[in-house]
Write an enzyme that holds these catalytic residues in place. Structure first.
Site, PDB file in Angstrom:
ATOM      1  N   ASN A  12       0.871  -1.182   0.000  1.00 30.10           N
ATOM      2  CA  ASN A  12       0.000   0.000   0.000  1.00 30.10           C
ATOM      3  C   ASN A  12       0.906   1.230   0.000  1.00 30.10           C
ATOM      4  O   ASN A  12       1.532   1.532   1.014  1.00 30.10           O
ATOM      5  CB  ASN A  12      -0.879  -0.040   1.266  1.00 30.10           C
ATOM      6  CG  ASN A  12      -1.655   1.246   1.479  1.00 30.10           C
ATOM      7  OD1 ASN A  12      -1.790   2.075   0.574  1.00 30.10           O
ATOM      8  ND2 ASN A  12      -2.172   1.417   2.693  1.00 30.10           N
ATOM      9  N   LYS A  14       0.045   4.261  -0.181  1.00 25.09           N
ATOM     10  CA  LYS A  14      -0.607   5.432   0.441  1.00 25.09           C
ATOM     11  C   LYS A  14      -0.420   6.668  -0.455  1.00 25.09           C
ATOM     12  O   LYS A  14      -0.402   6.523  -1.662  1.00 25.09           O
ATOM     13  CB  LYS A  14      -0.065   5.653   1.853  1.00 25.09           C
ATOM     14  CG  LYS A  14      -0.056   4.375   2.680  1.00 25.09           C
ATOM     15  CD  LYS A  14       0.189   4.639   4.131  1.00 25.09           C
ATOM     16  CE  LYS A  14       0.321   3.315   4.861  1.00 25.09           C
ATOM     17  NZ  LYS A  14       0.330   3.436   6.289  1.00 25.09           N
ATOM     18  N   HIS A 100      -9.318   0.782   5.253  1.00 21.66           N
ATOM     19  CA  HIS A 100      -8.001   0.971   5.888  1.00 21.66           C
ATOM     20  C   HIS A 100      -8.188   1.899   7.084  1.00 21.66           C
ATOM     21  O   HIS A 100      -8.983   2.828   7.042  1.00 21.66           O
ATOM     22  CB  HIS A 100      -7.017   1.568   4.885  1.00 21.66           C
ATOM     23  CG  HIS A 100      -5.608   1.575   5.405  1.00 21.66           C
ATOM     24  ND1 HIS A 100      -5.165   2.505   6.309  1.00 21.66           N
ATOM     25  CD2 HIS A 100      -4.565   0.736   5.175  1.00 21.66           C
ATOM     26  CE1 HIS A 100      -3.900   2.242   6.611  1.00 21.66           C
ATOM     27  NE2 HIS A 100      -3.509   1.172   5.932  1.00 21.66           N
ATOM     28  N   GLU A 102      -6.586   4.292   8.158  1.00 25.83           N
ATOM     29  CA  GLU A 102      -6.405   5.735   7.871  1.00 25.83           C
ATOM     30  C   GLU A 102      -7.661   6.321   7.220  1.00 25.83           C
ATOM     31  O   GLU A 102      -7.956   7.504   7.394  1.00 25.83           O
ATOM     32  CB  GLU A 102      -5.149   5.934   7.004  1.00 25.83           C
ATOM     33  CG  GLU A 102      -3.893   5.714   7.838  1.00 25.83           C
ATOM     34  CD  GLU A 102      -2.665   5.264   7.069  1.00 25.83           C
ATOM     35  OE1 GLU A 102      -2.644   5.364   5.824  1.00 25.83           O
ATOM     36  OE2 GLU A 102      -1.714   4.781   7.729  1.00 25.83           O
ATOM     37  N   GLU A 170      -5.044  -5.455  10.595  1.00 28.61           N
ATOM     38  CA  GLU A 170      -3.993  -4.468  10.812  1.00 28.61           C
ATOM     39  C   GLU A 170      -4.252  -3.736  12.127  1.00 28.61           C
ATOM     40  O   GLU A 170      -5.076  -2.807  12.166  1.00 28.61           O
ATOM     41  CB  GLU A 170      -3.989  -3.436   9.682  1.00 28.61           C
ATOM     42  CG  GLU A 170      -3.750  -4.011   8.311  1.00 28.61           C
ATOM     43  CD  GLU A 170      -3.219  -2.949   7.365  1.00 28.61           C
ATOM     44  OE1 GLU A 170      -2.096  -3.103   6.908  1.00 28.61           O
ATOM     45  OE2 GLU A 170      -3.916  -1.944   7.132  1.00 28.61           O
ATOM     46  N   GLY A 176       2.801   1.720  10.712  1.00 35.44           N
ATOM     47  CA  GLY A 176       3.775   2.799  10.575  1.00 35.44           C
ATOM     48  C   GLY A 176       4.535   3.127  11.852  1.00 35.44           C
ATOM     49  O   GLY A 176       5.213   4.151  11.918  1.00 35.44           O
ATOM     50  N   SER A 214       3.680  -2.688  10.166  1.00 35.06           N
ATOM     51  CA  SER A 214       5.141  -2.724  10.366  1.00 35.06           C
ATOM     52  C   SER A 214       5.795  -4.033   9.921  1.00 35.06           C
ATOM     53  O   SER A 214       6.755  -4.500  10.540  1.00 35.06           O
ATOM     54  CB  SER A 214       5.489  -2.397  11.818  1.00 35.06           C
ATOM     55  OG  SER A 214       5.114  -1.061  12.114  1.00 35.06           O
TER      56      SER A 214
HETATM   57  C1  PEP Z   1      -0.544  -0.108   6.077  1.00 33.43           C
HETATM   58  O1  PEP Z   1      -0.664   1.077   5.922  1.00 33.43           O
HETATM   59  O2  PEP Z   1      -1.418  -0.856   5.640  1.00 33.43           O
HETATM   60  C2  PEP Z   1       0.617  -0.608   6.794  1.00 33.43           C
HETATM   61  C3  PEP Z   1       0.584  -1.828   7.230  1.00 33.43           C
HETATM   62  O3  PEP Z   1       1.669   0.264   6.983  1.00 33.43           O
HETATM   63  P1  PEP Z   1       3.128  -0.114   7.578  1.00 33.43           P
HETATM   64  O4  PEP Z   1       3.571  -1.388   6.918  1.00 33.43           O
HETATM   65  O5  PEP Z   1       3.994   1.047   7.202  1.00 33.43           O
HETATM   66  O6  PEP Z   1       2.962  -0.272   9.043  1.00 33.43           O
END
Ligand code: PEP
Length: 252
Positions: A12, A14, A100, A102, A170, A176, A214
């Site tokens: 992703n 973003k 997601h 976000e 997630e 992040g 992460s």
């Molecule tokens: C994400 O935004 O779906 C995500 C898992 O980000 P990150 O891997 O940077 O934690």
């Protein structure tokens, strides 16, 4: 990888990426995948909406699929700034992320909104990747499994099957941040989701469950080995092919 389901390793991007640098990264990823005798997983990149069409053209015929990061619930109409699932499909996407964290946080998306978007995705012929996850406060107050159950049961599209639906777990606090749950915690949540799905879908055992939050080259193998983890959704470490490839390699 712990199960017989074909893993999905999804990136992703973003709100990151301009035309030239993104094309270079995608070409590099395609090159790495094309060098393999066989690729034992599905590979997906979800670039920003501005790049879906050009990335889909570049990836055409390669082992890499392209997806959107969100879609509107309607097919078309007076929704300034939004993109419909049909438009993503028309631009060459095969998948779309919905729900997601976000989006749930920045745009106040409810489970019902996510469900409507996922249904629009299926109607347009896209595979919907429905994201769920608890906040830190929810985890610390022992609500993780009930929050996840609520999100799964209320966000899933009518008509979801193992072919057109993927679920990404997630934890919001792991996105992040460099923090990840223990493998035992990931195992508990994934087993719980699988169990919930059995009451909701006929082919629940075929639905791929991704872990996200992460994931990087150094922890991917351990996470991908957990029961009921059928792939990864990767943010930061998907932006550069050289960082993403070691994650893909865990599932080849
Ligand atoms: C994400 O935004 O779906 C995500 C898992 O980000 P990150 O891997 O940077 O934690």
């Amino acid at each position: 990888m712990s199960s017989s389901l074909r893993p999905l390793i999804a990136g992703n991007w973003k709100m990151n990426g301009l035309k030239r640098e993104s094309a270079e990264e995608l070409k590099s990823l395609i090159h790495k995948a094309s060098e393999q005798n066989s690729v034992g997983c599905d590979i997906l990149i979800c670039p920003p909406a501005t790049l879906v069409a050009s990335m889909a053209e570049l990836a055409n015929g390669s082992p890499v699929s392209i997806g959107g990061q969100d879609c509107h619930a309607n097919e078309k109409g007076a929704h300034t700034g939004d993109t419909s699932a049909q438009m993503l499909k028309d631009a060459g996407a095969d998948y779309v992320l919905v729900g997601h964290s976000e989006r749930r946080t920045d745009h106040n998306e409810s489970n019902e909104d996510v469900k409507a978007k996922a249904e629009a995705a299926l109607k347009a012929g896209l595979i919907a990747v429905v994201c769920v996850g608890e906040t830190l406060q929810e985890r610390e107050s022992g609500q993780t499994l009930s929050v996840i159950s609520g999100q799964v049961s209320r966000s899933l599209p009518a008509g979801g099957t193992a072919e057109n639906l993927v679920i990404a777990y997630e934890p919001v606090w792991a996105i992040g941040t460099g923090k990840t749950p223990t493998v035992e915690d990931v195992a508990d949540v994934h087993a719980h989701i699988r169990n919930d799905l059995q009451a909701l879908l006929k082919d629940a055992d075929g639905v791929r469950l991704l872990y996200g939050g992460s994931v990087k080259g150094s922890n991917a193998a351990e996470l991908m080995n957990v029961a009921h983890v059928n792939g990864a959704l990767v943010g930061g470490a998907s932006l550069k092919a050289e960082d993403f490839w070691p994650i893909v390699e865990t599932s080849l």
